[in-house]
Design a protein around this motif. Structure first.
Motif, PDB file in Angstrom:
ATOM      1  N   VAL A  26     -94.819  -5.048 -44.199  1.00  0.00           N
ATOM      2  CA  VAL A  26     -93.395  -4.687 -44.216  1.00  0.00           C
ATOM      3  C   VAL A  26     -92.965  -4.249 -45.608  1.00  0.00           C
ATOM      4  CG1 VAL A  26     -91.078  -5.678 -44.049  1.00  0.00           C
ATOM      5  CG2 VAL A  26     -92.718  -6.058 -42.231  1.00  0.00           C
ATOM      6  N   SER A  27     -93.461  -4.907 -46.628  1.00  0.00           N
ATOM      7  CA  SER A  27     -92.997  -4.596 -47.974  1.00  0.00           C
ATOM      8  C   SER A  27     -93.726  -3.398 -48.593  1.00  0.00           C
ATOM      9  CB  SER A  27     -93.151  -5.821 -48.876  1.00  0.00           C
ATOM     10  OG  SER A  27     -94.516  -6.161 -48.993  1.00  0.00           O
ATOM     11  N   MET A  28     -94.950  -3.125 -48.196  1.00  0.00           N
ATOM     12  CA  MET A  28     -95.739  -2.081 -48.854  1.00  0.00           C
ATOM     13  C   MET A  28     -95.754  -0.743 -48.119  1.00  0.00           C
ATOM     14  SD  MET A  28     -97.040  -3.602 -51.514  1.00  0.00           S
ATOM     15  CE  MET A  28     -98.681  -3.577 -52.130  1.00  0.00           C
ATOM     16  N   VAL A  29     -95.637  -0.741 -46.793  1.00  0.00           N
ATOM     17  CA  VAL A  29     -95.812   0.487 -46.012  1.00  0.00           C
ATOM     18  C   VAL A  29     -94.452   1.084 -45.687  1.00  0.00           C
ATOM     19  CG1 VAL A  29     -96.711   1.437 -43.861  1.00  0.00           C
ATOM     20  CG2 VAL A  29     -97.960  -0.371 -45.034  1.00  0.00           C
ATOM     21  N   GLU A  30     -94.282   2.358 -45.997  1.00  0.00           N
ATOM     22  CA  GLU A  30     -93.065   3.093 -45.659  1.00  0.00           C
ATOM     23  C   GLU A  30     -93.363   4.050 -44.518  1.00  0.00           C
ATOM     24  OE1 GLU A  30     -89.821   3.218 -46.692  1.00  0.00           O
ATOM     25  OE2 GLU A  30     -90.278   1.357 -47.735  1.00  0.00           O
ATOM     26  N   PRO A  31     -92.593   4.009 -43.453  1.00  0.00           N
ATOM     27  CA  PRO A  31     -92.834   4.943 -42.352  1.00  0.00           C
ATOM     28  C   PRO A  31     -92.416   6.358 -42.748  1.00  0.00           C
ATOM     29  CG  PRO A  31     -90.877   3.636 -41.920  1.00  0.00           C
ATOM     30  CD  PRO A  31     -91.492   3.094 -43.174  1.00  0.00           C
ATOM     31  N   THR A  32     -93.137   7.333 -42.236  1.00  0.00           N
ATOM     32  CA  THR A  32     -92.795   8.731 -42.514  1.00  0.00           C
ATOM     33  C   THR A  32     -91.982   9.265 -41.342  1.00  0.00           C
ATOM     34  OG1 THR A  32     -94.855   9.459 -41.509  1.00  0.00           O
ATOM     35  CG2 THR A  32     -94.868   9.097 -43.887  1.00  0.00           C
ATOM     36  N   GLN A  33     -91.030  10.126 -41.684  1.00  0.00           N
ATOM     37  CA  GLN A  33     -90.204  10.736 -40.655  1.00  0.00           C
ATOM     38  C   GLN A  33     -90.619  12.178 -40.486  1.00  0.00           C
ATOM     39  OE1 GLN A  33     -86.100  10.290 -41.628  1.00  0.00           O
ATOM     40  NE2 GLN A  33     -86.127   8.085 -41.431  1.00  0.00           N
ATOM     41  N   LYS A  34     -90.618  12.642 -39.242  1.00  0.00           N
ATOM     42  CA  LYS A  34     -90.906  14.040 -38.995  1.00  0.00           C
ATOM     43  C   LYS A  34     -90.045  14.504 -37.830  1.00  0.00           C
ATOM     44  CE  LYS A  34     -94.804  13.327 -35.903  1.00  0.00           C
ATOM     45  NZ  LYS A  34     -96.173  13.678 -35.612  1.00  0.00           N
TER      46      LYS A  34
END
Length: 68
Positions: A26-34
């Motif tokens: 949760v703290s390290m991974v950022e979701p990408t938006q497309k």
């Protein structure tokens, strides 16, 4: 009894590892938006919906109009 306590301790340790892994994700991974595009054919947009005759659910609403 000591084997039961050892089992519980091992299970708690594994649950703590899983919980810690979730916190790290949760703290390290950022979701990408497309951008997502879905093409809908015009004939599907303009077509009248087909009504089923007799195949639907029965009308169970009470007659509130007071009709005889």
């Amino acid at each position: 009894m000591p084997t039961l306590i050892r089992l519980v301790i091992v299970l708690l340790f594994l649950a703590g590892l899983v919980y810690g892994g979730m916190i790290v994700l949760v703290s390290m991974v950022e979701p990408t938006q497309k951008e997502v595009r879905v093409r809908i054919p015009t004939r599907d947009l303009l077509a009248e919906p087909q009504r089923e005759s007799g195949g639907g659910l029965p009308d169970l609403a009470p007659n509130v109009g007071g009709g005889d």
